[in-house]
Design a protein around this motif. Structure first.
Motif, PDB file in Angstrom:
ATOM      1  N   ALA A 122       0.847  -1.191   0.000  1.00  0.00           N
ATOM      2  CA  ALA A 122       0.000   0.000   0.000  1.00  0.00           C
ATOM      3  C   ALA A 122       0.884   1.244   0.000  1.00  0.00           C
ATOM      4  O   ALA A 122       1.913   1.296   0.675  1.00  0.00           O
ATOM      5  CB  ALA A 122      -0.916  -0.002   1.220  1.00  0.00           C
ATOM      6  N   ARG A 123       0.488   2.244  -0.747  1.00  0.00           N
ATOM      7  CA  ARG A 123       1.274   3.457  -0.929  1.00  0.00           C
ATOM      8  C   ARG A 123       1.469   4.184   0.396  1.00  0.00           C
ATOM      9  O   ARG A 123       0.516   4.442   1.124  1.00  0.00           O
ATOM     10  CB  ARG A 123       0.589   4.374  -1.946  1.00  0.00           C
ATOM     11  CG  ARG A 123       1.241   5.712  -2.188  1.00  0.00           C
ATOM     12  CD  ARG A 123       2.613   5.562  -2.820  1.00  0.00           C
ATOM     13  NE  ARG A 123       3.285   6.832  -2.921  1.00  0.00           N
ATOM     14  CZ  ARG A 123       3.760   7.311  -4.053  1.00  0.00           C
ATOM     15  NH1 ARG A 123       3.656   6.627  -5.164  1.00  0.00           N
ATOM     16  NH2 ARG A 123       4.371   8.464  -4.050  1.00  0.00           N
ATOM     17  N   VAL A 124       2.729   4.509   0.675  1.00  0.00           N
ATOM     18  CA  VAL A 124       3.074   5.322   1.844  1.00  0.00           C
ATOM     19  C   VAL A 124       2.809   6.776   1.469  1.00  0.00           C
ATOM     20  O   VAL A 124       3.231   7.235   0.408  1.00  0.00           O
ATOM     21  CB  VAL A 124       4.559   5.103   2.226  1.00  0.00           C
ATOM     22  CG1 VAL A 124       4.984   6.061   3.318  1.00  0.00           C
ATOM     23  CG2 VAL A 124       4.790   3.661   2.632  1.00  0.00           C
ATOM     24  N   ALA A 125       2.115   7.501   2.343  1.00  0.00           N
ATOM     25  CA  ALA A 125       1.708   8.869   2.033  1.00  0.00           C
ATOM     26  C   ALA A 125       2.850   9.874   2.098  1.00  0.00           C
ATOM     27  O   ALA A 125       2.865  10.852   1.353  1.00  0.00           O
ATOM     28  CB  ALA A 125       0.579   9.300   2.964  1.00  0.00           C
ATOM     29  N   GLU A 126       3.815   9.653   2.978  1.00  0.00           N
ATOM     30  CA  GLU A 126       4.879  10.635   3.176  1.00  0.00           C
ATOM     31  C   GLU A 126       5.953  10.509   2.094  1.00  0.00           C
ATOM     32  O   GLU A 126       6.590   9.478   1.950  1.00  0.00           O
ATOM     33  CB  GLU A 126       5.534  10.443   4.554  1.00  0.00           C
ATOM     34  CG  GLU A 126       4.592  10.580   5.730  1.00  0.00           C
ATOM     35  CD  GLU A 126       3.810   9.281   5.986  1.00  0.00           C
ATOM     36  OE1 GLU A 126       4.333   8.197   5.688  1.00  0.00           O
ATOM     37  OE2 GLU A 126       2.673   9.384   6.440  1.00  0.00           O
ATOM     38  N   ASP A 127       6.180  11.611   1.384  1.00  0.00           N
ATOM     39  CA  ASP A 127       7.220  11.626   0.357  1.00  0.00           C
ATOM     40  C   ASP A 127       8.611  11.388   0.933  1.00  0.00           C
ATOM     41  O   ASP A 127       9.503  10.917   0.236  1.00  0.00           O
ATOM     42  CB  ASP A 127       7.202  12.948  -0.410  1.00  0.00           C
ATOM     43  CG  ASP A 127       6.031  13.035  -1.385  1.00  0.00           C
ATOM     44  OD1 ASP A 127       5.377  11.983  -1.631  1.00  0.00           O
ATOM     45  OD2 ASP A 127       5.775  14.133  -1.894  1.00  0.00           O
ATOM     46  N   ALA A 128       8.798  11.691   2.209  1.00  0.00           N
ATOM     47  CA  ALA A 128      10.101  11.502   2.849  1.00  0.00           C
ATOM     48  C   ALA A 128      10.509  10.033   2.885  1.00  0.00           C
ATOM     49  O   ALA A 128      11.689   9.713   3.034  1.00  0.00           O
ATOM     50  CB  ALA A 128      10.080  12.082   4.258  1.00  0.00           C
ATOM     51  N   ALA A 129       9.551   9.120   2.722  1.00  0.00           N
ATOM     52  CA  ALA A 129       9.843   7.679   2.714  1.00  0.00           C
ATOM     53  C   ALA A 129      10.522   7.258   1.413  1.00  0.00           C
ATOM     54  O   ALA A 129      10.981   6.123   1.297  1.00  0.00           O
ATOM     55  CB  ALA A 129       8.563   6.880   2.909  1.00  0.00           C
ATOM     56  N   PHE A 130      10.589   8.181   0.443  1.00  0.00           N
ATOM     57  CA  PHE A 130      11.149   7.883  -0.870  1.00  0.00           C
ATOM     58  C   PHE A 130      12.349   8.789  -1.146  1.00  0.00           C
ATOM     59  O   PHE A 130      12.244   9.789  -1.853  1.00  0.00           O
ATOM     60  CB  PHE A 130      10.084   8.088  -1.956  1.00  0.00           C
ATOM     61  CG  PHE A 130       8.869   7.220  -1.764  1.00  0.00           C
ATOM     62  CD1 PHE A 130       8.825   5.949  -2.304  1.00  0.00           C
ATOM     63  CD2 PHE A 130       7.765   7.677  -1.035  1.00  0.00           C
ATOM     64  CE1 PHE A 130       7.703   5.139  -2.132  1.00  0.00           C
ATOM     65  CE2 PHE A 130       6.645   6.877  -0.853  1.00  0.00           C
ATOM     66  CZ  PHE A 130       6.619   5.600  -1.401  1.00  0.00           C
ATOM     67  N   PRO A 131      13.517   8.462  -0.577  1.00  0.00           N
ATOM     68  CA  PRO A 131      14.679   9.320  -0.805  1.00  0.00           C
ATOM     69  C   PRO A 131      15.004   9.421  -2.298  1.00  0.00           C
ATOM     70  O   PRO A 131      14.764   8.491  -3.057  1.00  0.00           O
ATOM     71  CB  PRO A 131      15.806   8.627  -0.032  1.00  0.00           C
ATOM     72  CG  PRO A 131      15.348   7.247   0.214  1.00  0.00           C
ATOM     73  CD  PRO A 131      13.850   7.270   0.190  1.00  0.00           C
TER      74      PRO A 131
END
Length: 182
Positions: A122-131
């Motif tokens: 499921a998609r993680v909402a926080e963009d910070a999780a995707f360096p």
């Protein structure tokens, strides 16, 4: 002979892709026995025909190959109007030296994807999780795996001549070239 088939593939890939990513289709078999195909980047083609694909160890393709190593790789070269199909078992390379060498070949952006949340979850909402990037000095994460397909058969189809030219090389036949109907 095997080297003839592999050399034909290496020359065709160099001509078709030059320095661009060598995109191919990797097909695996899932737990239900259904085929599953996806586009991947073939990072290396060794003299013995081994194909290297870098992959996230949490991905479905890796899970499929852990349960059933059967794989097929297809290269479609539209400019050359040629297709190569390589069929054989795939293994996950565990050698840390090989993994480290391959890790250093990736761009910072490509390395960063191995630190992202698990693929297909499921998609993680926080963009910070995707360096956006990881430098070459970043340690090789456990999620970074090398898939190595070791072909037992190589097939080549050339659509330029009439009739088309189709050939096959198989380990079971001592890699002797076989001419086939297109």
């Amino acid at each position: 002979m095997l080297h003839e088939a592999v050399e034909r593939l290496q020359v065709a890939l160099s001509d078709e892709f030059d320095r661009a990513p060598r995109i191919c289709t990797l097909a695996t078999v899932d737990a239900a026995g259904d085929p599953s195909a996806r586009s991947v980047v073939c990072r290396r083609v060794l003299a013995g025909g081994e194909l290297y694909v870098f992959s996230d160890g949490r991905s479905q393709k890796n899970a499929h190959l852990r349960a059933n190593p059967a794989a097929e790789v297809v290269f479609w070269l539209p400019r050359r109007r040629e297709q190569f199909r390589l069929k054989g078992p795939a293994a996950i390379e565990a050698d840390p030296t090989a993994r480290g060498a391959c890790w250093s070949e990736l761009s910072d952006a490509a390395r960063a994807m191995y630190a992202w949340p698990p693929p297909a979850a499921a998609r993680v909402a926080e963009d910070a999780a995707f360096p956006r990037g990881l430098g070459k000095d970043a340690p090789v994460p456990g999620t970074f795996e090398l898939l190595v397909v070791r072909p037992r058969a190589i097939e080549w189809l050339d659509l330029k001549p009439h009739p088309h030219d189709r050939r096959r090389w198989r380990a079971a036949n001592d890699w002797v070239e076989e001419r086939l109907n297109p």
